[in-house]
Design a protein around this motif. Structure first.
Motif, mmCIF file in Angstrom:
data_model
loop_
_atom_site.group_PDB
_atom_site.id
_atom_site.type_symbol
_atom_site.label_atom_id
_atom_site.label_comp_id
_atom_site.label_asym_id
_atom_site.label_seq_id
_atom_site.Cartn_x
_atom_site.Cartn_y
_atom_site.Cartn_z
ATOM 1 N N ARG A 30 0.614 -1.249 0.061
ATOM 2 C CA ARG A 30 -0.058 -0.013 0.032
ATOM 3 C C ARG A 30 0.973 1.296 -0.002
ATOM 4 O O ARG A 30 0.358 2.339 -0.738
ATOM 5 C CB ARG A 30 -0.820 -0.164 1.028
ATOM 6 C CG ARG A 30 -1.973 -1.008 0.885
ATOM 7 C CD ARG A 30 -3.283 -0.812 1.832
ATOM 8 N NE ARG A 30 -3.142 -1.306 3.235
ATOM 9 C CZ ARG A 30 -2.940 -2.634 3.679
ATOM 10 N NH1 ARG A 30 -3.390 -3.668 2.542
ATOM 11 N NH2 ARG A 30 -2.871 -3.070 4.688
ATOM 12 N N ALA A 31 2.088 1.042 0.699
ATOM 13 C CA ALA A 31 3.054 2.451 0.719
ATOM 14 C C ALA A 31 3.695 2.416 -0.539
ATOM 15 O O ALA A 31 4.527 3.435 -0.869
ATOM 16 C CB ALA A 31 3.734 2.276 1.573
ATOM 17 N N GLY A 32 3.844 1.414 -1.860
ATOM 18 C CA GLY A 32 4.581 1.590 -2.591
ATOM 19 C C GLY A 32 5.959 1.154 -2.678
ATOM 20 O O GLY A 32 6.863 1.815 -3.456
ATOM 21 N N LEU A 33 6.286 0.398 -1.654
ATOM 22 C CA LEU A 33 7.687 0.278 -1.309
ATOM 23 C C LEU A 33 8.336 -0.820 -1.890
ATOM 24 O O LEU A 33 9.350 -1.285 -2.113
ATOM 25 C CB LEU A 33 7.724 -0.086 0.305
ATOM 26 C CG LEU A 33 7.600 1.352 0.831
ATOM 27 C CD1 LEU A 33 7.756 0.989 2.605
ATOM 28 C CD2 LEU A 33 8.465 2.316 0.592
ATOM 29 N N ILE A 34 7.509 -1.998 -2.495
ATOM 30 C CA ILE A 34 8.061 -3.272 -3.155
ATOM 31 C C ILE A 34 8.281 -3.081 -4.441
ATOM 32 O O ILE A 34 7.704 -2.521 -5.373
ATOM 33 C CB ILE A 34 6.787 -4.283 -3.138
ATOM 34 C CG1 ILE A 34 6.651 -4.565 -1.314
ATOM 35 C CG2 ILE A 34 7.453 -5.702 -3.773
ATOM 36 C CD1 ILE A 34 5.474 -5.623 -1.231
ATOM 37 N N ASP A 35 9.625 -3.470 -4.815
ATOM 38 C CA ASP A 35 10.284 -3.421 -6.141
ATOM 39 C C ASP A 35 9.962 -4.625 -6.908
ATOM 40 O O ASP A 35 10.266 -4.640 -8.131
ATOM 41 C CB ASP A 35 11.792 -3.130 -5.990
ATOM 42 C CG ASP A 35 12.097 -1.808 -5.157
ATOM 43 O OD1 ASP A 35 11.577 -0.762 -5.702
ATOM 44 O OD2 ASP A 35 12.657 -1.746 -4.021
ATOM 45 N N GLU A 36 9.855 -5.684 -6.172
ATOM 46 C CA GLU A 36 9.796 -6.978 -7.130
ATOM 47 C C GLU A 36 8.947 -8.012 -6.251
ATOM 48 O O GLU A 36 8.981 -8.115 -4.941
ATOM 49 C CB GLU A 36 11.197 -7.779 -7.036
ATOM 50 C CG GLU A 36 11.466 -8.981 -7.958
ATOM 51 C CD GLU A 36 12.822 -9.553 -8.160
ATOM 52 O OE1 GLU A 36 12.852 -10.744 -7.741
ATOM 53 O OE2 GLU A 36 13.608 -8.846 -8.349
ATOM 54 N N ASN A 79 1.639 -1.291 -11.917
ATOM 55 C CA ASN A 79 2.017 -1.951 -13.066
ATOM 56 C C ASN A 79 3.316 -2.742 -12.827
ATOM 57 O O ASN A 79 4.593 -2.173 -12.273
ATOM 58 C CB ASN A 79 2.319 -0.941 -14.145
ATOM 59 C CG ASN A 79 1.041 -0.360 -14.502
ATOM 60 O OD1 ASN A 79 -0.035 -0.919 -14.912
ATOM 61 N ND2 ASN A 79 1.018 1.079 -14.466
ATOM 62 N N LEU A 80 3.344 -3.908 -13.317
ATOM 63 C CA LEU A 80 4.532 -4.654 -13.249
ATOM 64 C C LEU A 80 5.051 -5.513 -14.758
ATOM 65 O O LEU A 80 4.547 -5.259 -15.777
ATOM 66 C CB LEU A 80 4.227 -6.158 -12.473
ATOM 67 C CG LEU A 80 3.409 -5.759 -11.184
ATOM 68 C CD1 LEU A 80 2.989 -7.156 -10.598
ATOM 69 C CD2 LEU A 80 4.616 -5.287 -10.131
ATOM 70 N N THR A 81 6.363 -5.588 -14.536
ATOM 71 C CA THR A 81 7.064 -6.247 -15.705
ATOM 72 C C THR A 81 7.606 -7.721 -15.368
ATOM 73 O O THR A 81 8.404 -7.858 -14.504
ATOM 74 C CB THR A 81 8.284 -5.319 -16.127
ATOM 75 O OG1 THR A 81 7.983 -4.099 -16.373
ATOM 76 C CG2 THR A 81 8.949 -6.146 -17.415
ATOM 77 N N LEU A 82 7.230 -8.788 -16.245
ATOM 78 C CA LEU A 82 7.657 -10.074 -16.095
ATOM 79 C C LEU A 82 9.429 -10.109 -16.291
ATOM 80 O O LEU A 82 9.353 -9.783 -17.303
ATOM 81 C CB LEU A 82 6.936 -10.811 -17.066
ATOM 82 C CG LEU A 82 7.115 -12.549 -16.864
ATOM 83 C CD1 LEU A 82 6.993 -13.074 -15.512
ATOM 84 C CD2 LEU A 82 6.526 -13.350 -18.071
ATOM 85 N N TYR A 111 8.239 -10.601 -10.976
ATOM 86 C CA TYR A 111 7.756 -9.466 -11.526
ATOM 87 C C TYR A 111 8.522 -8.142 -11.077
ATOM 88 O O TYR A 111 8.593 -8.327 -9.580
ATOM 89 C CB TYR A 111 6.183 -8.968 -11.390
ATOM 90 C CG TYR A 111 5.465 -10.265 -12.197
ATOM 91 C CD1 TYR A 111 4.925 -9.973 -13.521
ATOM 92 C CD2 TYR A 111 5.121 -11.375 -11.383
ATOM 93 C CE1 TYR A 111 4.209 -11.025 -14.062
ATOM 94 C CE2 TYR A 111 4.235 -12.407 -12.061
ATOM 95 C CZ TYR A 111 3.841 -12.135 -13.218
ATOM 96 O OH TYR A 111 3.121 -13.103 -13.944
ATOM 97 N N GLU A 112 9.014 -7.297 -11.693
ATOM 98 C CA GLU A 112 9.475 -5.956 -11.301
ATOM 99 C C GLU A 112 8.531 -5.160 -11.319
ATOM 100 O O GLU A 112 7.799 -4.995 -12.273
ATOM 101 C CB GLU A 112 10.870 -5.559 -11.869
ATOM 102 C CG GLU A 112 11.929 -6.360 -11.687
ATOM 103 C CD GLU A 112 13.461 -6.072 -12.041
ATOM 104 O OE1 GLU A 112 13.298 -5.387 -13.156
ATOM 105 O OE2 GLU A 112 14.354 -6.495 -11.805
ATOM 106 N N THR A 113 8.361 -4.051 -10.338
ATOM 107 C CA THR A 113 7.396 -3.033 -10.291
ATOM 108 C C THR A 113 7.804 -1.854 -11.374
ATOM 109 O O THR A 113 9.013 -1.509 -11.226
ATOM 110 C CB THR A 113 7.450 -2.346 -8.955
ATOM 111 O OG1 THR A 113 6.862 -3.190 -8.046
ATOM 112 C CG2 THR A 113 6.486 -1.145 -8.931
ATOM 113 N N ARG A 114 6.978 -1.227 -12.175
ATOM 114 C CA ARG A 114 7.374 -0.396 -13.291
ATOM 115 C C ARG A 114 7.179 0.886 -12.424
ATOM 116 O O ARG A 114 6.047 1.178 -12.127
ATOM 117 C CB ARG A 114 6.474 -0.625 -14.491
ATOM 118 C CG ARG A 114 7.125 -1.373 -15.405
ATOM 119 C CD ARG A 114 6.359 -1.078 -16.697
ATOM 120 N NE ARG A 114 5.256 -2.200 -16.675
ATOM 121 C CZ ARG A 114 4.320 -2.138 -17.347
ATOM 122 N NH1 ARG A 114 3.951 -1.048 -18.196
ATOM 123 N NH2 ARG A 114 3.317 -2.999 -17.287
#
Length: 187
Positions: free
Chosen positions: A134-140, A165-168, A183-186
């Motif tokens: 919810r805080a937008g902290l996760i990168d992967e 939005n994520l990138t596989l 997945y990485e966070t875009r």
């Protein structure tokens, strides 16, 4: 800035634990267990929620000293003990080993840790991860999906206020039809 990674085993319908915290459906193959062990070996810091911490800390500190322990389990136990850990909880008062307890604001502490120098941090525990999501902290996100529907329990993903939005970046299949997706966070 450090990378924050949330990864866990989950059912095809999106649960990390079935009702009653049942994990019987998620027993890993030898190959998947080795993958998790290798991941622990490269994690600079693990951030644990209380429930997962209690389960892990009740077994892994002495798992390599148990009679008949498998070599892979002994290796994992050594790696797990060596890995620095932070536990976030307002209900426990003490942690052992290579571990630090945080009883205050988890999002503030994760933000502080993430802003520092160093290698990747693994986030372990769905409730803790929900706050970080919810805080937008996760990168992967690392999803290790078992081919089972458990119908309820503890969800992997939290309810969010906006899209992420994520990138596989990786897929891999393990024995038994278990599928890893990363997945990485875009941003």
């Amino acid at each position: 800035m450090r990378k924050l990674i949330f990864g866990m085993n989950l059912s095809l319908d999106g649960y990390v634990a079935a009702p009653g915290d049942d994990l019987g459906w998620s027993v890993p193959s030898d190959e998947l267990f080795q993958w998790w062990s290798d991941r622990v070996a490269t994690t600079e810091l693990a951030l644990y929620g209380r429930r997962v911490w209690e389960g892990m800390s009740s077994h892994w500190p002495t798992a390599d000293q148990q009679p008949g322990v498998l070599p892979a389990h002994a290796e994992y136990a050594r790696r797990w003990r060596a890995m620095p850990k932070v536990v976030f909880s307002s209900t426990i008062s003490h942690v052992d080993g290579n571990t630090r307890l945080v009883t205050g604001d988890a999002v503030a502490e994760i933000t502080r840790l993430k802003a520092g120098d160093g290698g990747p941090m693994d986030l372990v525990g769905a409730t803790l991860a929900a706050a970080a999501m919810r805080a937008g902290l996760i990168d992967e996100y690392v999803l290790v999906t078992a081919p089972v529907l458990v119908g309820g329990g503890v969800r992997f993903f939290a309810a969010l206020d906006s899209w992420v939005n994520l990138t596989l970046v990786e897929t891999r299949t393990f024995p038994g039809g278990v599928v890893l997706t990363r997945y990485e966070t875009r941003r």
